[in-house]
Scaffold this active site. Structure first.
Site, short mmCIF file in Angstrom:
data_model
loop_
_atom_site.label_atom_id
_atom_site.label_comp_id
_atom_site.label_asym_id
_atom_site.label_seq_id
_atom_site.Cartn_x
_atom_site.Cartn_y
_atom_site.Cartn_z
N HIS A 19 -23.79 -25.67 -66.19
CA HIS A 19 -23.64 -27.26 -65.51
C HIS A 19 -24.61 -27.59 -64.04
CE1 HIS A 19 -21.01 -30.28 -63.74
NE2 HIS A 19 -21.47 -29.93 -62.38
N GLU A 20 -24.65 -26.60 -63.29
CA GLU A 20 -25.86 -26.03 -62.16
C GLU A 20 -27.26 -26.95 -62.99
OE1 GLU A 20 -24.40 -27.32 -59.75
OE2 GLU A 20 -22.39 -27.33 -59.76
N HIS A 23 -28.32 -30.13 -63.61
CA HIS A 23 -28.61 -30.76 -62.57
C HIS A 23 -30.13 -29.89 -62.05
CE1 HIS A 23 -24.90 -32.43 -61.78
NE2 HIS A 23 -24.18 -31.63 -61.31
#
Length: 448
Positions: A19-20, A23
């Site tokens: 997820h990170e 980004h």
């Protein structure tokens, strides 16, 4: 215990990292300087600074992570680095950076499901063993021995498929079509099931049984294969090879009957007649009690040899790379749709908030999935990845979806939402998230 902890760390760590990284990857491609990439919160236990100046951190509390970017709203930015600040990028770049986290979770789910397909998907055909009276399926002409083909227009090739379709029917009012293959007949049949706010407000532990179905299982002879050393059966004098004939003078012909009678009598003495070699003996069994699905059931400490399934009911399919990728996309799409639908029904009051789960339940399911084998663990991780992606897209300030909402308004109005309104919304969003987490943790504790 160590295996259970490792399974939880692996599951959460991988999902948070992906997820990170979503980004992080898109931010770098948009020319934004990343100051810190952190997996976990709190005090760092590992730290590394890369060539670009990004600090990579592994922190103490593994319940999330974050990517800290250069931003004029969070501190002074040198003039020469202003073009690398997040807030100076156009709205579409900011939307791409924020959306990349949830999208990364969906991509991970596709990859995991594709790996499952490459390993081979094995399932048991949804052949019916029993019909519960006064249940939705009892309205039809379906009989034990029939095999389900589709439910509510969705093809089902396994009981897992049936369970997923039924999950999507919670709260439904109306009619659905069930297609099935009658035992011994060549042609398919279909029937109508009427539902009226099905399972609204309930928290069923088994959707298939709530629908009125019990999966077919091969008959298991009531012959003891193993006796647990410290169990009630050992204390009663059971031995491997004993054939159970009667319990409280009630004849038993299958192991399923033995299990049902033992579970129904926790801490109550049972007279059990067994055949041992050529002799008939009567043993006094006092089942111990254990909690199962919120109620106390009897437990004897006996095991039997697992039965052999009819090969016609075992469905196994292997996929090529492109087919596996298509399977991954299809499964991920199904889980996204089911998750979104479930959240919508919870907001409408059709699904009880008692179904919310927190970190304790996630840990228990991760551990159970790891114990059940690699494929079960992978499927659980894919489901959790989808859930993380969908939840982060909810339009709640503090979540990615909240930021996307503000950026969407900015794209329409051609000017950003005021800082005052955003700060107020973030406080409301934080309060809502803490409240939801409190409910989830309370539900976890109530299930212990």
């Amino acid at each position: 215990m160590i295996q259970n902890i490792l399974s939880i760390v692996v599951a959460l760590g991988l999902l948070i990292t992906f997820h990170e990284f979503g980004h992080f990857f898109v931010a770098r491609r948009c020319g934004v300087k990343v100051l810190r990439f952190s997996i976990g919160f709190g005090k760092p236990i590992y730290r590394y600074v890369g060539k670009t100046g990004t600090e990579y951190t592994l922190a103490m509390i593994p319940l999330g992570g974050y990517v800290r970017m250069l931003d004029e709203r969070e501190g002074n930015v040198p003039a020469e680095l202003r073009n690398q600040a997040f807030n100076t990028k156009n709205v579409w770049q900011r939307i791409a950076i924020v959306a990349a986290g949830p999208i990364a979770n969906f991509i991970l789910a596709i990859v995991i499901y594709a790996v499952v397909a490459l390993l081979g998907v094995q399932s048991i055909a949804p052949k019916i063993g029993q019909i519960e009276q006064n249940s939705p399926i009892a309205q039809t002409q379906i009989q034990p021995g029939d095999e389900l083909i589709s439910v509510a227009g969705e093809s089902v090739a396994s009981w897992e498929d049936v369970n997923l379709v039924l999950a999507g029917l919670i709260g439904k009012t109306g009619t659905i079509i069930v297609r099935y293959q009658p035992e011994g007949l060549g042609s398919l049949q279909e029937d109508t099931v009427h539902l009226n706010r099905w399972l609204v407000g309930d928290e069923p532990s088994n959707l298939i049984r709530a629908f009125g179905l019990a999966p077919w299982q091969p008959t298991v002879l009531p012959i003891v294969a193993q006796v647990v050393g410290d169990g009630a059966a050992f204390a009663a004098g059971f031995q491997a090879g004993d054939r159970i004939l009667k319990i409280n003078n009630q004849p038993v012909a299958s192991w399923q009957q033995v299990v049902a009678l033992v579970q129904a009598n926790p801490n109550k003495p049972l007279e059990v007649e067994v055949q041992r070699s050529q002799d008939s003996l009567t043993l006094l069994l006092s089942p111990k009690s254990t909690e199962q699905n919120g109620k106390m059931v009897g437990y004897a400490g006996l095991a039997v040899v697992p039965p052999k399934w009819d090969e016609d009911l075992i469905r196994e399919r292997y996929y090529g790379p492109l087919e596996a990728l298509s399977y991954g996309v299809a499964q991920t799409s199904k889980m996204i749709s089911l998750t979104v639908s479930s959240i919508g029904k919870m907001l409408q009051g059709l699904i009880s908030v008692d179904n919310l789960s927190g970190p304790i339940t996630i840990a228990k399911v991760a551990s159970a999935s790891a114990d059940s084998g690699l494929q079960s663990f992978l499927k659980f991780m894919a489901y959790l990845s989808v859930s993380l992606g969908v939840l982060n897209l909810l339009p709640i300030p503090m979540l990615d979806g909240g930021h996307l909402l503000f950026f969407g308004i900015e794209a329409i109005r051609r000017k950003p939402v005021s800082e005052k309104i955003q700060n107020m919304a973030y406080r409301v969003g934080a309060s809502l998230l803490f409240a939801l987490m409190a409910v989830a943790i309370f539900n976890d504790i109530a299930r212990l």
